[in-house]
Design an enzyme around this catalytic site. Structure first.
Site, PDB file in Angstrom:
ATOM      1  NE  ARG A  70      -3.535   0.358   2.574  1.00 11.39           N
ATOM      2  CZ  ARG A  70      -3.960   0.824   3.758  1.00 11.39           C
ATOM      3  NH1 ARG A  70      -3.838   0.091   4.846  1.00 11.39           N
ATOM      4  NH2 ARG A  70      -4.513   2.009   3.855  1.00 11.39           N
ATOM      5  CG  HIS A 119      -7.892   6.846  11.137  1.00 10.14           C
ATOM      6  ND1 HIS A 119      -8.893   6.471  10.267  1.00 10.14           N
ATOM      7  CD2 HIS A 119      -8.506   7.078  12.316  1.00 10.14           C
ATOM      8  CE1 HIS A 119     -10.058   6.490  10.909  1.00 10.14           C
ATOM      9  NE2 HIS A 119      -9.854   6.864  12.150  1.00 10.14           N
ATOM     10  CB  CYS A 149      13.407  -0.553  17.407  1.00  8.74           C
ATOM     11  SG  CYS A 149      13.787   0.930  18.337  1.00  8.74           S
ATOM     12  CB  THR A 190     -15.604   9.825   5.378  1.00  8.94           C
ATOM     13  OG1 THR A 190     -15.749   8.845   6.405  1.00  8.94           O
ATOM     14  CG2 THR A 190     -16.371  11.066   5.740  1.00  8.94           C
ATOM     15  N   PRO A 216     -20.242  10.502  -3.836  1.00 11.25           N
ATOM     16  CG  PRO A 216     -18.872   9.342  -5.332  1.00 11.25           C
ATOM     17  CD  PRO A 216     -18.867  10.001  -3.985  1.00 11.25           C
TER      18      PRO A 216
HETATM   19  P1  NAD Z   1     -14.481   5.369   3.973  1.00  2.00           P
HETATM   20  O1  NAD Z   1     -15.250   4.660   5.005  1.00  2.00           O
HETATM   21  O2  NAD Z   1     -13.955   6.703   4.305  1.00  2.00           O
HETATM   22  O3  NAD Z   1     -15.377   5.298   2.562  1.00  2.00           O
HETATM   23  C1  NAD Z   1     -15.006   5.862   1.336  1.00  2.00           C
HETATM   24  C2  NAD Z   1     -16.131   6.804   0.895  1.00  2.00           C
HETATM   25  O4  NAD Z   1     -15.671   7.606  -0.174  1.00  2.00           O
HETATM   26  C3  NAD Z   1     -17.392   6.065   0.396  1.00  2.00           C
HETATM   27  O5  NAD Z   1     -18.521   6.591   1.064  1.00  2.00           O
HETATM   28  C4  NAD Z   1     -17.427   6.419  -1.101  1.00  2.00           C
HETATM   29  O6  NAD Z   1     -18.753   6.561  -1.578  1.00  2.00           O
HETATM   30  C5  NAD Z   1     -16.702   7.744  -1.126  1.00  2.00           C
HETATM   31  N1  NAD Z   1     -16.048   8.106  -2.396  1.00  2.00           N
HETATM   32  C6  NAD Z   1     -15.524   7.273  -3.332  1.00  2.00           C
HETATM   33  N2  NAD Z   1     -14.991   8.000  -4.336  1.00  2.00           N
HETATM   34  C7  NAD Z   1     -15.168   9.309  -4.029  1.00  2.00           C
HETATM   35  C8  NAD Z   1     -14.822  10.538  -4.670  1.00  2.00           C
HETATM   36  N3  NAD Z   1     -14.168  10.571  -5.834  1.00  2.00           N
HETATM   37  N4  NAD Z   1     -15.157  11.703  -4.064  1.00  2.00           N
HETATM   38  C9  NAD Z   1     -15.825  11.695  -2.876  1.00  2.00           C
HETATM   39  N5  NAD Z   1     -16.174  10.558  -2.230  1.00  2.00           N
HETATM   40  C10 NAD Z   1     -15.837   9.385  -2.798  1.00  2.00           C
HETATM   41  O7  NAD Z   1     -13.237   4.690   3.584  1.00  2.00           O
HETATM   42  P2  NAD Z   1     -12.886   3.216   3.640  1.00  2.00           P
HETATM   43  O8  NAD Z   1     -12.205   3.021   2.374  1.00  2.00           O
HETATM   44  O9  NAD Z   1     -14.072   2.402   3.971  1.00  2.00           O
HETATM   45  O10 NAD Z   1     -11.835   3.222   4.853  1.00  2.00           O
HETATM   46  C11 NAD Z   1     -12.036   3.067   6.221  1.00  2.00           C
HETATM   47  C12 NAD Z   1     -10.755   3.466   6.976  1.00  2.00           C
HETATM   48  O11 NAD Z   1      -9.535   3.107   6.306  1.00  2.00           O
HETATM   49  C13 NAD Z   1     -10.611   4.968   7.145  1.00  2.00           C
HETATM   50  O12 NAD Z   1      -9.860   5.227   8.269  1.00  2.00           O
HETATM   51  C14 NAD Z   1      -9.814   5.341   5.930  1.00  2.00           C
HETATM   52  O13 NAD Z   1      -9.250   6.614   5.990  1.00  2.00           O
HETATM   53  C15 NAD Z   1      -8.775   4.236   5.898  1.00  2.00           C
HETATM   54  N6  NAD Z   1      -8.276   4.158   4.508  1.00  2.00           N
HETATM   55  C16 NAD Z   1      -7.425   5.159   4.101  1.00  2.00           C
HETATM   56  C17 NAD Z   1      -7.013   5.224   2.797  1.00  2.00           C
HETATM   57  C18 NAD Z   1      -6.101   6.365   2.410  1.00  2.00           C
HETATM   58  O14 NAD Z   1      -5.315   6.828   3.230  1.00  2.00           O
HETATM   59  N7  NAD Z   1      -6.213   6.842   1.178  1.00  2.00           N
HETATM   60  C19 NAD Z   1      -7.446   4.266   1.875  1.00  2.00           C
HETATM   61  C20 NAD Z   1      -8.302   3.234   2.316  1.00  2.00           C
HETATM   62  C21 NAD Z   1      -8.719   3.210   3.646  1.00  2.00           C
HETATM   63 ZN    ZN Z   2      12.602   0.383  20.263  1.00  2.00          ZN
END
Ligand code: NAD
Ligand code: ZN
Length: 251
Positions: A70, A119, A149, A190, A216
């Site tokens: 990742r 996070h 470490c 989110t 969306p």
């Molecule tokens: P999430 O629960 O925040 O869901 C993603 C949301 O983004 C959904 O509701 C979706 O409809 C929406 N979305 C998709 N494309 C979009 C766009 N172009 N514009 C606006 N909205 C859009 O995220 P998750 O993936 O279910 O992750 C849960 C946890 O894991 C969180 O803490 C998240 O930050 C972390 N995570 C982080 C990353 C990263 O750092 N990029 C990636 C995956 C997961």
């Molecule tokens: Zn240490």
């Protein structure tokens, strides 16, 4: 057609404090998969099975392999117009706060400085024994596999808040303060399934902020939000910015 009414534009322009709350969706246009979309699977594992202290205790090598993969995606990705618009907004006004659930480092790379990464960050690690912190790339620990470490030789773990773990209290206190004083809260990308970020948005709204959601899909927050824009952050946010700051267009 305008996205915002003159009244909302006026409220945003006169807001003393604006809060942006972002989740994985804002980075999906940069090619970083969200957990609930297709990228929620890696090999046969679901993200929820790997991003836990239990998974790390049993199979640290698998968890590190997943994070190494990742981190590579995050390193290659570039901030999109959603990240860049927030960073531009923050440079034009000192009272624009940003709280992100994302760990990908794209907000700081877009230029956001006033930022709470509640996070954690995928480029950082910490010692499971002495808590020493590392930046994987800057500290030369970027090789795939288990990492140790340099001070006490114990195993390092990603500096990420995993499912079931508690938040950093110092960051969380600041986040609550920012949500209580916000006059406008943007909730972007989110799903609001994690309770802390959802409650930060609701706290702002209960304290009088206008809530604006860009996603969306509708979410559990949509019913409590004044304005929902069902579209992509990288498209809607620059449009909103232009409507709020029409003088920026000629620049
Ligand atoms: P999430 O629960 O925040 O869901 C993603 C949301 O983004 C959904 O509701 C979706 O409809 C929406 N979305 C998709 N494309 C979009 C766009 N172009 N514009 C606006 N909205 C859009 O995220 P998750 O993936 O279910 O992750 C849960 C946890 O894991 C969180 O803490 C998240 O930050 C972390 N995570 C982080 C990353 C990263 O750092 N990029 C990636 C995956 C997961
Ligand atoms: Zn240490």
């Amino acid at each position: 057609m305008s996205l915002l009414s003159p009244d909302v534009i006026h409220r945003i322009r006169s807001a003393k404090n604006i809060l942006f709350l972002t989740g994985a969706g804002i980075s999906s246009e940069s090619g970083i998969p969200t957990f609930r979309g297709e990228g929620g699977y890696w090999k046969t594992f679901k993200a929820e099975e790997l991003a836990t202290p239990e998974a790390f205790a049993k199979h640290p090598e698998v968890v590190w392999e997943w994070y190494d993969w990742r981190r590579g995606i995050c390193r290659e990705a570039k901030p999109n117009d959603g990240h860049l618009t927030i960073a531009k907004w923050q440079t034009s006004s000192p009272t624009v706060n940003l709280i992100t659930q994302n760990v990908d480092g794209l907000h700081p790379r877009a230029g956001s400085r006033n930022l709470l990464e509640i996070h954690g960050n995928i480029f950082r690690a910490r010692c499971t024994n002495c808590q020493a912190k590392y930046h994987l790339e800057e500290d030369g620990l970027d090789k795939p596999g288990l990492k140790y470490c340099t001070a006490c030789e114990s195993l390092l773990r990603p500096d990420i808040v995993w499912f079931g773990e508690s938040y950093d209290n110092r960051l969380l206190t600041k986040a609550w303060e920012q949500s209580k004083i916000a006059h406008v809260v943007f909730v972007i990308g989110t799903s609001a399934n994690v309770s802390v970020p959802a409650n930060l948005a609701l706290t702002a709204i209960r304290n009088g902020a206008i809530g604006i959601e860009i996603n969306p899909e509708t979410t559990t927050l949509t019913a409590s939000i004044q304005l929902h824009f069902g579209g992509k952050a990288g498209e809607i946010l620059p449009e909103i910015y232009k409507e709020v700051f029409p003088e920026s267009i000629s620049q």
